[in-house]
Structures are given as structure tokens and as C-alpha cells.
Design a protein around this motif. Structure first.
Motif, PDB file in Angstrom:
ATOM      1  N   ALA A  69      21.434  16.758 100.698  1.00 57.46           N
ATOM      2  CA  ALA A  69      21.730  15.820  99.598  1.00 57.46           C
ATOM      3  C   ALA A  69      21.392  14.396 100.046  1.00 57.46           C
ATOM      4  CB  ALA A  69      23.189  15.918  99.201  1.00 57.46           C
ATOM      5  N   ARG A  70      20.900  13.600  99.108  1.00 59.69           N
ATOM      6  CA  ARG A  70      20.500  12.224  99.433  1.00 59.69           C
ATOM      7  C   ARG A  70      20.783  11.332  98.235  1.00 59.69           C
ATOM      8  NH1 ARG A  70      14.481  11.926 101.351  1.00 59.69           N
ATOM      9  NH2 ARG A  70      14.151  11.417  99.182  1.00 59.69           N
ATOM     10  N   PHE A  71      21.433  10.223  98.482  1.00 58.43           N
ATOM     11  CA  PHE A  71      21.750   9.282  97.407  1.00 58.43           C
ATOM     12  C   PHE A  71      21.229   7.916  97.818  1.00 58.43           C
ATOM     13  CE2 PHE A  71      24.906  12.592  97.716  1.00 58.43           C
ATOM     14  CZ  PHE A  71      24.973  13.078  96.427  1.00 58.43           C
ATOM     15  N   ASP A  72      20.364   7.359  97.029  1.00 56.79           N
ATOM     16  CA  ASP A  72      19.737   6.075  97.352  1.00 56.79           C
ATOM     17  C   ASP A  72      19.888   5.176  96.126  1.00 56.79           C
ATOM     18  OD1 ASP A  72      18.256   4.091  98.401  1.00 56.79           O
ATOM     19  OD2 ASP A  72      16.358   5.173  98.452  1.00 56.79           O
ATOM     20  N   ILE A  73      20.715   4.167  96.252  1.00 56.10           N
ATOM     21  CA  ILE A  73      21.002   3.299  95.098  1.00 56.10           C
ATOM     22  C   ILE A  73      20.725   1.855  95.489  1.00 56.10           C
ATOM     23  CG2 ILE A  73      22.799   2.535  93.482  1.00 56.10           C
ATOM     24  CD1 ILE A  73      24.165   5.298  94.139  1.00 56.10           C
ATOM     25  N   GLU A  74      19.926   1.180  94.681  1.00 53.72           N
ATOM     26  CA  GLU A  74      19.598  -0.232  94.941  1.00 53.72           C
ATOM     27  C   GLU A  74      19.870  -1.051  93.700  1.00 53.72           C
ATOM     28  OE1 GLU A  74      15.636  -1.035  96.321  1.00 53.72           O
ATOM     29  OE2 GLU A  74      15.695   0.729  97.607  1.00 53.72           O
ATOM     30  N   GLN A  75      20.491  -2.167  93.879  1.00 53.22           N
ATOM     31  CA  GLN A  75      20.642  -3.105  92.764  1.00 53.22           C
ATOM     32  C   GLN A  75      20.388  -4.496  93.306  1.00 53.22           C
ATOM     33  OE1 GLN A  75      23.941  -2.807  90.092  1.00 53.22           O
ATOM     34  NE2 GLN A  75      22.669  -3.947  88.657  1.00 53.22           N
ATOM     35  N   GLY A  76      19.299  -5.074  92.838  1.00 54.64           N
ATOM     36  CA  GLY A  76      18.917  -6.374  93.370  1.00 54.64           C
ATOM     37  C   GLY A  76      18.706  -6.272  94.866  1.00 54.64           C
TER      38      GLY A  76
ATOM     39  N   TYR B  50      15.589  21.355  95.222  1.00 53.90           N
ATOM     40  CA  TYR B  50      16.387  20.158  94.940  1.00 53.90           C
ATOM     41  C   TYR B  50      16.261  19.716  93.493  1.00 53.90           C
ATOM     42  CZ  TYR B  50      16.348  19.797 100.016  1.00 53.90           C
ATOM     43  OH  TYR B  50      16.484  20.054 101.333  1.00 53.90           O
ATOM     44  N   ARG B  52      16.195  16.332  91.410  1.00 53.97           N
ATOM     45  CA  ARG B  52      15.995  14.904  91.663  1.00 53.97           C
ATOM     46  C   ARG B  52      16.302  14.116  90.397  1.00 53.97           C
ATOM     47  NH1 ARG B  52      12.201  13.336  95.654  1.00 53.97           N
ATOM     48  NH2 ARG B  52      12.615  11.222  94.942  1.00 53.97           N
ATOM     49  N   ASP B  59      18.623  -4.720  85.313  1.00 52.53           N
ATOM     50  CA  ASP B  59      19.928  -5.172  84.826  1.00 52.53           C
ATOM     51  C   ASP B  59      20.014  -6.682  84.980  1.00 52.53           C
ATOM     52  OD1 ASP B  59      20.962  -2.812  84.057  1.00 52.53           O
ATOM     53  OD2 ASP B  59      22.097  -2.421  85.902  1.00 52.53           O
ATOM     54  N   GLU B  62      17.632  -8.275  87.238  1.00 48.08           N
ATOM     55  CA  GLU B  62      17.569  -7.743  88.601  1.00 48.08           C
ATOM     56  C   GLU B  62      17.122  -6.286  88.552  1.00 48.08           C
ATOM     57  OE1 GLU B  62      21.266  -8.099  90.628  1.00 48.08           O
ATOM     58  OE2 GLU B  62      20.604  -9.905  91.664  1.00 48.08           O
ATOM     59  N   PRO B  63      16.148  -5.945  89.370  1.00 46.88           N
ATOM     60  CA  PRO B  63      15.719  -4.539  89.360  1.00 46.88           C
ATOM     61  C   PRO B  63      16.766  -3.647  90.033  1.00 46.88           C
ATOM     62  CG  PRO B  63      14.536  -5.759  91.048  1.00 46.88           C
ATOM     63  CD  PRO B  63      15.380  -6.753  90.321  1.00 46.88           C
ATOM     64  N   SER B  64      17.013  -2.494  89.457  1.00 45.10           N
ATOM     65  CA  SER B  64      17.920  -1.534  90.100  1.00 45.10           C
ATOM     66  C   SER B  64      17.236  -0.178  90.125  1.00 45.10           C
ATOM     67  CB  SER B  64      19.256  -1.466  89.375  1.00 45.10           C
ATOM     68  OG  SER B  64      19.068  -1.079  88.042  1.00 45.10           O
ATOM     69  N   ARG B  65      17.539   0.553  91.164  1.00 54.81           N
ATOM     70  CA  ARG B  65      16.848   1.825  91.365  1.00 54.81           C
ATOM     71  C   ARG B  65      17.857   2.855  91.865  1.00 54.81           C
ATOM     72  NH1 ARG B  65      13.648   4.315  95.315  1.00 54.81           N
ATOM     73  NH2 ARG B  65      14.421   2.879  96.879  1.00 54.81           N
ATOM     74  N   VAL B  66      17.799   4.035  91.290  1.00 57.52           N
ATOM     75  CA  VAL B  66      18.652   5.137  91.742  1.00 57.52           C
ATOM     76  C   VAL B  66      17.742   6.313  92.056  1.00 57.52           C
ATOM     77  CG1 VAL B  66      20.485   6.757  91.103  1.00 57.52           C
ATOM     78  CG2 VAL B  66      20.615   4.389  90.341  1.00 57.52           C
ATOM     79  N   ASN B  67      17.926   6.868  93.228  1.00 56.45           N
ATOM     80  CA  ASN B  67      17.117   8.016  93.634  1.00 56.45           C
ATOM     81  C   ASN B  67      18.072   9.026  94.266  1.00 56.45           C
ATOM     82  OD1 ASN B  67      15.251   9.799  94.569  1.00 56.45           O
ATOM     83  ND2 ASN B  67      14.094   8.304  95.770  1.00 56.45           N
ATOM     84  N   VAL B  68      18.385  10.080  93.528  1.00 58.21           N
ATOM     85  CA  VAL B  68      19.370  11.064  94.009  1.00 58.21           C
ATOM     86  C   VAL B  68      18.684  12.410  94.169  1.00 58.21           C
ATOM     87  CG1 VAL B  68      21.508  12.270  93.437  1.00 58.21           C
ATOM     88  CG2 VAL B  68      21.294   9.853  92.912  1.00 58.21           C
ATOM     89  N   ARG B  69      18.957  13.045  95.281  1.00 57.95           N
ATOM     90  CA  ARG B  69      18.421  14.393  95.515  1.00 57.95           C
ATOM     91  C   ARG B  69      19.604  15.319  95.813  1.00 57.95           C
ATOM     92  NH1 ARG B  69      14.593  15.762 100.585  1.00 57.95           N
ATOM     93  NH2 ARG B  69      16.602  16.025 101.592  1.00 57.95           N
ATOM     94  N   VAL B  70      19.812  16.291  94.953  1.00 61.45           N
ATOM     95  CA  VAL B  70      20.948  17.211  95.116  1.00 61.45           C
ATOM     96  C   VAL B  70      20.405  18.623  95.329  1.00 61.45           C
ATOM     97  CG1 VAL B  70      23.025  18.139  94.032  1.00 61.45           C
ATOM     98  CG2 VAL B  70      22.345  15.796  93.575  1.00 61.45           C
ATOM     99  N   PRO B  71      20.830  19.313  96.378  1.00 62.14           N
ATOM    100  CA  PRO B  71      20.360  20.692  96.558  1.00 62.14           C
ATOM    101  C   PRO B  71      20.830  21.579  95.403  1.00 62.14           C
ATOM    102  CG  PRO B  71      21.441  19.881  98.542  1.00 62.14           C
ATOM    103  CD  PRO B  71      21.703  18.889  97.472  1.00 62.14           C
TER     104      PRO B  71
END
Lengths: 85, 140
Positions: A69-76, B50, B52, B59, B62-71
Motif C-alpha cells: 500500500a502507498r499513499f502520496d498526498i501533496e498540497q502546495g 493494485y 490506484r 485548491d 495551489e496544486p494538490s495531488r493524491v496518489n494512492v495505491r491499495v493492494p
């Protein structure tokens, strides 16, 4: 079972936090707490009439399946990254 | 169009068979071809591991990015765990969901149905594009 949990936090204008948590040694250190949690879970299963073996088996499956499992969250400029290996 | 299907339509046009017979023959042809077609799928079954979820959004500038990988294995394990939830808890959850304006009867959700849902997730790709955000949900 997961072996390593990696946590990285990048904060604006501060030093980034990077933590590598080896799961097995941490579980061994916290073994008394783990035993208490398992006992509490068994009591809860008995109270709510749930099969103890099935419940513990299902919980173990969830823990085992966390690997990858991998969670990558960026805000600003704030970024949080959690990876379970 | 396959050659066999064209032959059936030719026979129908020539009046050698009735429309009903042609329909039966085409249906039989499709049944025979169904497993072969499935095996030519772009993504081989069983290789997907996985789920994804990728979100790119803005927002307040401001740029926001979410990258989730769940088995997917975690989803399957979650389904088994959810199957242990006692019925009285499901009734309470139903009441809370109903109060929140989501009238879903969780007691009607069977573990087998959820397992089938997870099993077929690999065929799913959801892409949402809006001026402020892009969302992609897929399996890899």
C-alpha cells in the motif's frame, strides 16, 4: 506481513521528516500492548457473538494484505508519503 | 463480421433458413466465441494487483495531488472482515445512513457479491476531467 513502513513529510520552511519503521522489531517491543489488544478483541468477539477464530483470521488477512500500500498526498508545498513494504 | 456469421446471413437472405433459425445460430456462434474473446483481453487476468486512485487538482490556486495505491488483496481481506459485522450493527448503520440521506440497506449486501465486485475491479477504469481536477481510478 509488512516489514517496513516509510513515512516522509515535507513541510514548507522546515526540515523534512523521514521515518523508517521496521514493523517486526516494533511489534516485539510493543508485544505486551499487542497481547492486550488481542485479548480485548477476543472479549469483544464473545460479547458480540462473533466467531473469534474467524475474526482474528480476517484481521490477520487485513494486516498481511497491507504490504504494497502507498499513499502520496501533496498540497502546495506540504507533502505526506506513506509506504508499507 | 466473421465468415460464419456472414454465411448465416447469406442463408437467411437466400431464404434457406428462417429469421428465428438465424438468430439461434448466431447466438450459438457467440456462445462458442465468448471464451476466446475473453482470453484476448488487453490486460491478462490475475496480473492486476493494485487499485490506484490519482487526483490532480487545484485548491485556491495551489496544486494538490493524491496518489494512492491499495493492494486488491486488502480489499478482499476487508470484505471478509466486513462479513463479520453483527446484524444489529448493520441495522444501526442503516439507520444512520438513512438519516444522512443515503438510504442503503447494508444487510442486503452479501459477502459473495462484494467479492465478485472486487474480483471484477480489474476491468474498471474511471476518469473524471473537470477544469479544476482530474481523477483517475484504475487497476494495475
Amino acid at each position: 506481513m509488512p516489514q517496513l513502513v516509510t513515512v516522509k513529510v515535507n513541510r514548507p520552511d522546515r526540515r523534512p521528516i523521514r521515518v523508517w519503521v521496521p514493523v517486526l522489531p516494533v511489534v516485539l517491543v510493543l508485544f505486551p500492548v499487542v497481547v492486550l489488544v488481542v485479548l480485548a478483541a477476543i472479549v469483544a468477539c464473545v460479547v458480540f457473538r462473533i466467531g473469534v477464530v474467524r475474526a482474528l483470521g480476517a484481521a490477520w488477512r487485513v494486516i498481511s494484505a497491507l504490504r504494497g500500500a502507498r499513499f502520496d498526498i501533496e498540497q502546495g508545498r506540504l507533502a505526506v508519503f506513506v509506504a508499507i513494504r | 463480421m466473421t465468415e460464419q456469421r456472414r454465411d448465416i446471413l447469406d442463408m437467411l437472405a437466400a431464404g434457406k433458413i428462417t429469421a428465428e433459425e438465424a438468430e439461434q445460430l448466431i447466438a450459438a456462434l457467440e456462445r462458442d466465441h465468448a471464451p476466446a474473446t475473453a482470453s484476448h483481453d488487453v490486460r491478462p487476468k490475475g496480473k492486476v494487483r493494485y487499485l490506484r486512485v490519482m487526483v490532480d487538482a487545484t485548491d485556491n490556486g495551489e496544486p494538490s495531488r493524491v496518489n494512492v495505491r491499495v493492494p486488491l488483496q486488502l480489499l478482499r481481506a476487508g470484505v471478509r472482515l466486513a462479513a463479520l459485522v453483527p446484524p444489529q450493527a448493520l441495522v444501526k448503520a442503516n439507520a444512520s445512513l438513512s438519516d444522512s440521506g443515503v438510504p442503503i440497506d447494508l444487510t442486503q449486501l452479501k459477502p459473495e457479491q462484494l467479492e465478485a465486485l472486487v474480483e471484477h475491479l480489474d476491468d474498471m477504469t474511471v476518469e473524471v476531467d473537470s477544469p479544476d481536477a482530474t481523477v483517475r481510478v484504475f487497476c494495475e
